[in-house]
Design a protein around this motif. Sequence first.
Motif, PDB file in Angstrom:
ATOM      1  N   GLN A 160       1.157  -1.310   0.217  1.00 46.32           N
ATOM      2  CA  GLN A 160      -0.098  -0.300   0.119  1.00 46.32           C
ATOM      3  C   GLN A 160       0.806   1.511  -0.094  1.00 46.32           C
ATOM      4  N   ALA A 161       1.622   1.676   0.801  1.00 51.73           N
ATOM      5  CA  ALA A 161       2.358   2.196   0.925  1.00 51.73           C
ATOM      6  C   ALA A 161       3.542   2.994  -0.155  1.00 51.73           C
ATOM      7  N   THR A 162       4.021   1.633  -0.880  1.00 53.58           N
ATOM      8  CA  THR A 162       4.601   1.868  -1.964  1.00 53.58           C
ATOM      9  C   THR A 162       5.031   1.481  -3.728  1.00 53.58           C
ATOM     10  N   GLY A 163       3.460   0.274  -3.755  1.00 57.63           N
ATOM     11  CA  GLY A 163       3.507  -0.199  -4.529  1.00 57.63           C
ATOM     12  C   GLY A 163       4.015  -1.012  -4.747  1.00 57.63           C
ATOM     13  N   ALA A 164       5.199  -2.204  -4.168  1.00 56.99           N
ATOM     14  CA  ALA A 164       5.609  -3.261  -4.484  1.00 56.99           C
ATOM     15  C   ALA A 164       5.378  -4.403  -4.793  1.00 56.99           C
ATOM     16  N   THR A 165       5.853  -5.104  -5.293  1.00 57.91           N
ATOM     17  CA  THR A 165       5.858  -6.028  -6.104  1.00 57.91           C
ATOM     18  C   THR A 165       5.628  -7.818  -5.241  1.00 57.91           C
ATOM     19  N   VAL A 166       4.660  -8.364  -4.665  1.00 56.18           N
ATOM     20  CA  VAL A 166       5.088  -8.697  -3.664  1.00 56.18           C
ATOM     21  C   VAL A 166       5.013 -10.654  -4.350  1.00 56.18           C
ATOM     22  N   VAL A 167       6.295 -11.157  -4.181  1.00 56.13           N
ATOM     23  CA  VAL A 167       6.850 -12.139  -4.712  1.00 56.13           C
ATOM     24  C   VAL A 167       7.387 -13.439  -3.533  1.00 56.13           C
ATOM     25  N   GLY A 168       6.344 -14.411  -3.874  1.00 51.31           N
ATOM     26  CA  GLY A 168       6.116 -16.371  -3.090  1.00 51.31           C
ATOM     27  C   GLY A 168       6.091 -17.272  -4.107  1.00 51.31           C
ATOM     28  N   PRO A 169       5.990 -18.239  -3.054  1.00 51.70           N
ATOM     29  CA  PRO A 169       5.998 -19.319  -3.139  1.00 51.70           C
ATOM     30  C   PRO A 169       4.821 -20.040  -4.249  1.00 51.70           C
ATOM     31  N   ALA A 170       4.745 -21.014  -5.231  1.00 48.76           N
ATOM     32  CA  ALA A 170       3.766 -20.508  -6.463  1.00 48.76           C
ATOM     33  C   ALA A 170       2.974 -21.685  -5.456  1.00 48.76           C
ATOM     34  N   TYR A 171       3.319 -22.754  -5.175  1.00 47.85           N
ATOM     35  CA  TYR A 171       2.962 -23.972  -4.008  1.00 47.85           C
ATOM     36  C   TYR A 171       1.815 -23.320  -2.883  1.00 47.85           C
ATOM     37  N   ASP A 172       2.478 -21.689  -2.509  1.00 47.83           N
ATOM     38  CA  ASP A 172       1.529 -21.065  -1.369  1.00 47.83           C
ATOM     39  C   ASP A 172       0.781 -20.234  -1.409  1.00 47.83           C
ATOM     40  N   ARG A 173       0.267 -19.719  -3.208  1.00 52.04           N
ATOM     41  CA  ARG A 173      -0.050 -18.693  -3.510  1.00 52.04           C
ATOM     42  C   ARG A 173      -1.443 -18.189  -3.090  1.00 52.04           C
ATOM     43  N   ASP A 174      -2.530 -19.278  -2.893  1.00 45.73           N
ATOM     44  CA  ASP A 174      -2.677 -18.335  -1.825  1.00 45.73           C
ATOM     45  C   ASP A 174      -3.636 -18.359  -0.730  1.00 45.73           C
ATOM     46  N   ARG A 175      -1.497 -18.260   0.279  1.00 47.95           N
ATOM     47  CA  ARG A 175      -1.986 -18.247   1.404  1.00 47.95           C
ATOM     48  C   ARG A 175      -0.758 -16.775   1.089  1.00 47.95           C
ATOM     49  N   ILE A 176      -0.465 -16.359   0.812  1.00 46.93           N
ATOM     50  CA  ILE A 176       0.495 -15.360   0.085  1.00 46.93           C
ATOM     51  C   ILE A 176      -0.348 -14.443  -0.047  1.00 46.93           C
ATOM     52  N   PRO A 177      -0.145 -12.660   1.108  1.00 48.09           N
ATOM     53  CA  PRO A 177      -1.384 -11.546   1.376  1.00 48.09           C
ATOM     54  C   PRO A 177      -0.391 -11.046   0.137  1.00 48.09           C
ATOM     55  N   GLY A 178      -1.100 -10.441  -0.917  1.00 52.19           N
ATOM     56  CA  GLY A 178      -1.218  -9.783  -2.013  1.00 52.19           C
ATOM     57  C   GLY A 178       0.050 -10.334  -2.905  1.00 52.19           C
ATOM     58  N   ILE A 179       0.074 -11.063  -3.103  1.00 50.42           N
ATOM     59  CA  ILE A 179       0.860 -12.094  -4.110  1.00 50.42           C
ATOM     60  C   ILE A 179       0.522 -11.506  -5.447  1.00 50.42           C
ATOM     61  N   ASP A 180       2.083 -11.345  -6.293  1.00 54.41           N
ATOM     62  CA  ASP A 180       1.710 -10.749  -6.782  1.00 54.41           C
ATOM     63  C   ASP A 180       2.550 -11.810  -8.644  1.00 54.41           C
ATOM     64  N   ILE A 181       4.162 -11.992  -7.944  1.00 49.41           N
ATOM     65  CA  ILE A 181       4.646 -13.076  -8.800  1.00 49.41           C
ATOM     66  C   ILE A 181       4.956 -14.900  -8.024  1.00 49.41           C
ATOM     67  N   ALA A 182       4.572 -14.941  -8.317  1.00 48.58           N
ATOM     68  CA  ALA A 182       4.597 -17.005  -7.893  1.00 48.58           C
ATOM     69  C   ALA A 182       5.746 -17.070  -7.952  1.00 48.58           C
ATOM     70  N   VAL A 183       6.621 -17.821  -7.516  1.00 49.17           N
ATOM     71  CA  VAL A 183       8.102 -18.227  -7.850  1.00 49.17           C
ATOM     72  C   VAL A 183       7.874 -19.998  -7.837  1.00 49.17           C
ATOM     73  N   ASP A 184       8.626 -20.809  -8.522  1.00 50.59           N
ATOM     74  CA  ASP A 184       9.238 -21.923  -7.981  1.00 50.59           C
ATOM     75  C   ASP A 184      11.000 -22.232  -8.588  1.00 50.59           C
ATOM     76  N   GLU A 185      11.382 -23.349  -8.556  1.00 51.75           N
ATOM     77  CA  GLU A 185      12.553 -23.793  -8.278  1.00 51.75           C
ATOM     78  C   GLU A 185      13.150 -24.061 -10.136  1.00 51.75           C
ATOM     79  N   GLU A 186      12.058 -23.610 -10.743  1.00 49.37           N
ATOM     80  CA  GLU A 186      12.386 -23.717 -12.081  1.00 49.37           C
ATOM     81  C   GLU A 186      12.844 -22.416 -12.499  1.00 49.37           C
ATOM     82  N   ALA A 187      11.830 -21.382 -12.368  1.00 51.12           N
ATOM     83  CA  ALA A 187      12.033 -20.255 -12.752  1.00 51.12           C
ATOM     84  C   ALA A 187      13.049 -19.306 -12.146  1.00 51.12           C
ATOM     85  N   GLY A 188      13.383 -19.810 -11.143  1.00 53.32           N
ATOM     86  CA  GLY A 188      13.729 -18.487 -10.019  1.00 53.32           C
ATOM     87  C   GLY A 188      12.976 -17.691  -9.997  1.00 53.32           C
ATOM     88  N   PHE A 189      14.030 -16.359  -9.525  1.00 49.84           N
ATOM     89  CA  PHE A 189      13.706 -15.214  -9.830  1.00 49.84           C
ATOM     90  C   PHE A 189      14.627 -14.160  -9.558  1.00 49.84           C
TER      91      PHE A 189
END
Length: 258
Positions: free
Chosen positions: A73-102
């Motif tokens: 909210q304060a910065t417009g930051a992009t939220v990056v988290g585990p693809a497997y848990d995309r439903d449990r990460i608040p505000g997730i924008d990019i879901a990552v896994d081993e294949e893609a990395g980040f």
Amino acid sequence: MPVSELDIAVIPLLKDNYGYLLHDPDSGTTAAVDPSEAQPMLDAAAARGWKISHVLNTHHHNDHCGGNLGIKQATGATVVGPAYDRDRIPGIDIAVDEEAGFDLARHHARVLFIPGHTSGHIAFHFAGSNAVFCGDTLFSIGCGRMFEGTPQQMWSSLCKLRALPDQTWIYCGHEYTEANCRFAVTIDPENRDLAEFAAAVKHARAQGEKTIPSNLGIEKFCNPFLRADQPGLLEKFGGKGRDPVAAFAAIRRAKDSF
Ligand code: ZN
Ligand code: FE
């Protein structure tokens, strides 16, 4: 142009959590890793003249992503988290896994899938900065509780982290090192490296110093949870079959009731 190393700031949060700020001096890109809360992370970034552009989460527990939405909210930051848990990460924008990395600007992070503490837990390994952000899977002289995993999963995850280069710095989710040392010396009383490390930790904590980051090369010599397959501990805890998973499980059980 060569890539500079990331500047990494350790930010104490809540009672014993650590969040981290990763700053790329070339692009100004700044990531907040595992922000328990938003305001202290925003303040810490502002104090350094940095603006948070990304949030990286290792797992869904609130003490690791409670600050996601406030920072977003304060910065417009992009939220990056585990693809497997995309439903449990608040505000997730990019879901990552081993294949893609980040990629954080020009800094590539390998994503390690390390379930056990939670079923979707990941780590971010920035090889160019010798840094791994491993949440609540590996602690200095300890490891996380297995809330959503089996000993086999947790042991495999720890082995994955152990396989990183010795010079890797471990940036974990909590300052638990002193209590972990008190337990570890009861499991591995003959280990002189551990005894020495435990004494240094006690001294550092008495001075109010942080013990994180911790060096993986040293952890390999001292952390009983990374040593379940080493001769001494394997004989003591691995049962008749000398099974590393059984040894790991026995040590983890002992810690749960320590
Ligand atoms: Zn956790
Ligand atoms: Fe935690």
